[in-house]
Design an enzyme around this catalytic site. Structure first.
Site, PDB file in Angstrom:
ATOM      1  N   ASP A   1       3.715  11.501 -10.266  1.00  0.00           N
ATOM      2  CA  ASP A   1       2.277  11.724 -10.363  1.00  0.00           C
ATOM      3  C   ASP A   1       1.811  11.925  -8.922  1.00  0.00           C
ATOM      4  O   ASP A   1       2.489  11.529  -7.968  1.00  0.00           O
ATOM      5  CB  ASP A   1       1.552  10.558 -11.036  1.00  0.00           C
ATOM      6  CG  ASP A   1       0.153  10.981 -11.518  1.00  0.00           C
ATOM      7  OD1 ASP A   1      -0.344  12.035 -11.058  1.00  0.00           O
ATOM      8  OD2 ASP A   1      -0.442  10.268 -12.338  1.00  0.00           O
TER       9      ASP A   1
HETATM   10  C1  BGC Z   1      -3.229  12.347 -12.619  1.00  0.00           C
HETATM   11  C2  BGC Z   1      -2.303  13.331 -13.302  1.00  0.00           C
HETATM   12  C3  BGC Z   1      -2.582  14.721 -12.794  1.00  0.00           C
HETATM   13  C4  BGC Z   1      -2.424  14.734 -11.288  1.00  0.00           C
HETATM   14  C5  BGC Z   1      -2.685  16.100 -10.671  1.00  0.00           C
HETATM   15  C6  BGC Z   1      -3.199  12.479 -11.109  1.00  0.00           C
HETATM   16  O1  BGC Z   1      -4.191  11.705 -10.536  1.00  0.00           O
HETATM   17  O2  BGC Z   1      -2.889  11.029 -12.979  1.00  0.00           O
HETATM   18  O3  BGC Z   1      -2.468  13.272 -14.685  1.00  0.00           O
HETATM   19  O4  BGC Z   1      -1.741  15.636 -13.416  1.00  0.00           O
HETATM   20  O5  BGC Z   1      -3.348  13.826 -10.713  1.00  0.00           O
HETATM   21  O6  BGC Z   1      -4.026  16.428 -10.781  1.00  0.00           O
END
Ligand code: BGC
Length: 762
Positions: free
Chosen positions: A233
């Site tokens: 993530d």
């Molecule tokens: C989120 C993800 C997301 C990523 C990119 C993170 O903060 O938890 O779900 O895909 O950011 O935006």
């Protein structure tokens, strides 16, 4: 796009610095390119219910501008369709838009379990149940990937709250971990073969998922056979070298610092270059398969909007409809009340927030479908503070409007500031101003229909006061039109709840343990998540899991359950549309095993299907229950085990509307657990090797005692002779299994997992 060269050809040419750089992202959304080798970079971007391709720069908060894309219903609504076919079509449309924008990987679906209704991100997740989550997520993956775009299930795993999400440790026992929190992911990985999977921010039992070799390698790859790429993530990696060892291939958004850590570790001899190569190969493979398969298609945004409208209509749950208030005849004089009717809340905030290609509002759509008079009053504002006197003025105006109409349709919901990625809610309540408004409207017009807009479930203290309630969730850009379709009956509602609407927050399973303290949240409810909890505790709920009404009615007859050739079940039932209009019914199958030797919820969903029937029509549906779905995770054997016995099979319209119950005898898996000096008599007798021997020795002794001695029968003591029995066999009885997984290591302590993270890459 041209097809990049093979992984091995590229790998052989890469310097250490280039390899390290390749396992880290660049420009927030991209993998690194290597121009001298014609290796392109690819874009990975959000997801999950629409494409969020930022025009410039990057952020993972959904703030920066992005190119317009169809905003399909977020998972909370899409999942309420319980229809894998529909979900797959939405997935294909998402994939097409991603391919069209030259995006290689769409960051979704989200399939974390809704452990607590307070989780601010529940709108992005599918269900409180792992079967619904797993099946529908797999359908979305299949749809996205059919367009040559990688899907990326997230957030792996146990990311069930936003509070303290970057570091909280989900302290969860092996059975709930496997049976509830990992089960949906396991299904997606083994059935839909996603190209990518995203780890979460949190820790599980003390270990950050980004640095957990047990999760990312033992479970994901060794046990489930995942062959794709693991991405972090955004910002989840704390220790790049440990994460590489653990099996995390691509660190996003990445940094030169992370690459430097890798280079230093290789130079110092603490990181074997093979471990780096393994991840580089996976990055190269992803780049290659994206380039090779991507279908760069144009698409018709009208068609995608129409699909968004269809999906939204299939996601609206008719919670209540006394006296057939709905559907409304089009000539009805209608008072539309509530700010959400003109300013829809159609998606949640955070990384999934996209710029829609267009946006319907319910008020316009009601006006365009109605043939009678439609009057509107705002009723309330969605701002935290409104000028003094404003609330009273809006309320009075709404009451006058409601009094004039034959039916009042009141749009209530959670203002956007109340729920989002990044934080959880404090309670389940709708704003007090809205509840006050509703009371005032009902007082002058009892024929009041409530339409809800909310991403997470809300308390419904007014449920008994109004004749009809539509749970409209967040419905995407065509939600306004879909709501009008359902109100007037152009669409017969068929959605059902994939999560319980509890009566009170105090009744919810995680109430006493959420949000945890000192960086730990103990999943003390164990397996009893969602309806499993409410059923086990015999708690009243506002509306149960699986509930949803229709403008028609369905009968279930002749239910039968048989064991099929795979050792699972085939559950068949005849469904008849007994009402006056065509409609769709979601049929659910739950099982239980009375007298089970292990802890089990009273009822667990094992299969479901969705059938469309004309008025008066009947069909026979057969719902296969896989053998694996019948299994529980045995912590002694460290594997899935089917317990033998006579299973109860409920064929149901909801978890609390069982229409038919049948039973079926299922053979269990062979399972013999090593005996120890602490084994109980019952365990010894149940043992497949020792049991018969001890039984016969016991019988001999009883016979000789009958000839003169006195038997000392009963007693619960341990059998020290169990040791003797094992010795007589010349071996220690092992675990044999006919079916099920290889054993994993769920029971290792967090410390030993951390240790192995630092020592080896397996
Ligand atoms: C989120 C993800 C997301 C990523 C990119 C993170 O903060 O938890 O779900 O895909 O950011 O935006």
């Amino acid at each position: 796009m041209t097809t990049p060269p093979t992984e091995d050809a590229v790998l052989a040419e890469l310097s250490l610095a280039e390899k390290a750089a390749l396992t880290s992202g660049t420009r927030f959304w991209y993998t690194q390119s290597v121009e001298r080798l014609q290796l392109p970079s690819i874009m990975l971007t959000d997801g999950p219910h629409g494409l969020r391709k930022q025009r410039a720069g990057g952020d993972h908060l959904g703030i920066g501008d992005s190119v317009p894309a169809t905003c399909f219903p977020p998972a909370v609504a899409l999942g309420s369709s319980w229809d894998a076919g529909l979900v797959e079509r939405v997935g294909a449309a998402l994939g097409t838009e991603a391919a069209n924008a030259e995006v290689g990987v769409l960051l979704g679906p989200g399939l974390n379990i809704k452990r607590t209704p307070l989780c601010g991100r529940n709108f992005e997740y599918l269900s409180e149940d792992p079967l619904v989550s797993g099946l529908l997520a797999a359908a979305l993956v299949a749809g996205i990937q059919s367009r040559g775009v990688g899907a990326c299930p997230k957030h792996f795993a146990a990311n069930n709250q936003e509070h303290d999400r970057m570091r909280v440790s989900a302290d969860v026992d092996p059975r709930p971990l496997r049976e509830i929190y990992l089960r949906g992911f396991e299904h997606v990985v083994t059935e839909a073969h996603p190209w990518v999977i995203m780890c979460s921010y949190n820790r599980i039992n003390g270990v950050h998922t980004a640095e957990d070799p047990w999760l990312l390698t033992t479970v994901l790859r060794d046990q489930w056979g995942f062959a794709g790429l693991v991405v972090s993530d955004w910002g989840a990696v704390n220790d790049r070298v440990a994460s590489l060892f653990a099996g995390l291939d691509l660190d996003m958004p990445g940094s030169a610092f992370a690459a430097a850590q890798i280079i230093d570790a290789v130079a110092a001899g603490s990181l074997d270059e093979d471990v780096l190569d393994r991840s580089v190969r996976r990055v190269l493979h992803l780049v290659r398969r994206t380039g090779a398969h991507q279908v760069s298609t144009s698409f018709d945004s009208d068609e995608h909007h129409a699909l968004a409208r269809e999906a939204a209509g299939r996601g609206i749950v008719l919670l209540k409809n006394d006296d057939g208030v709905l559907p409304l005849p089009t000539q009805t004089r209608i008072a539309v009340i509530g700010e959400f009717a003109q300013s829809p809340r159609y998606q949640g905030a955070g990384s999934s927030m996209i710029v829609p290609t267009r946006l319907n509002c319910a008020l316009d759509e009601i006006r365009s479908q109605a043939t009678g008079d439609v009057v509107f009053a705002r009723g309330f504002t969605t701002e935290a503070d409104s000028p003094s006197g404003e609330a009273e003025r809006l309320l009075d105006e709404a009451v006058d409007t409601a009094a004039y109409a034959e039916v009042a349709v009141v749009f209530l919901g959670l203002p956007a500031r109340c729920e989002s990625e990044g934080f959880d809610r404090d309670d389940l309540d709708l704003p007090a101003s809205q509840l006050r408004l509703l009371d005032a409207v009902v007082a002058v017009n009892p024929r009041t229909v409530v339409v809800l807009s909310n991403g997470g479930v809300v308390a419904l203290p007014f449920a008994s006061k109004v004749p009809a309630i539509l749970e409209g969730w967040l419905l995407g850009q065509a939600g306004g039109a879909a709501t009008a379709d359902v109100l007037f009956g152009a669409v017969n509602p068929s959605a059902k709840l994939t999560e319980t609407i509890p009566a009170r927050v105090q009744d919810t399973p995680a109430h006493l343990t959420y949000p945890g303290e000192f960086g730990h949240v103990r999943y003390g409810e164990g397996l009893f998540v969602g309806y499993r909890w409410y059923d086990a505790r015999c708690l009243e709920v506002a509306f149960p899991f699986g509930h949803g009404l229709s403008y028609t009615s369905f009968d279930y007859t002749d239910a039968v359950a048989t064991v099929n050739s795979d050792g699972g079940l085939d559950v068949s039932v005849t469904v008849t549309n007994t009402g006056g209009v065509a409609g769709r019914e979601i049929v659910q199958v739950y099982t239980s095993l009375p007298g089970s030797g292990v802890t089990r919820p009273p009822r667990e969903l094992k299969a479901f299907t969705s059938v469309h029937l004309d008025s008066g029509a009947s069909t026979r549906v057969t719902m296969p229950v896989r053998r694996k779905a019948l299994s529980y995770w045995d912590i002694r054997a460290d594997s899935w085990v089917v317990e033998g016995g006579t299973y109860t099979v409920d064929v149901a319209a909801s978890s609390r509307d069982v229409r038919s119950t049948v039973t079926v005898a299922v053979d269990g898996d062979d399972l013999d657990i090593p005996l120890s000096p602490m084994s109980s008599l019952a365990e010894v007798f149940a043992h497949p090797v020792a049991g018969p021997i001890v039984a016969s020795a016991f019988a001999d002794q009883m016979a000789s005692l009958a000839g003169g001695g006195r038997a000392h029968a009963g007693g619960r003591g341990h059998v020290a002779d169990a040791r003797l029995v094992s010795d007589r066999q010349g071996r220690h009885a092992g675990v044999r299994r006919r079916r099920g997984d290889r054993p994993g290591h769920d029971q290792r302590t967090a410390r030993s997992r951390q240790r192995s993270a630092g020592l080896n890459g397996s």
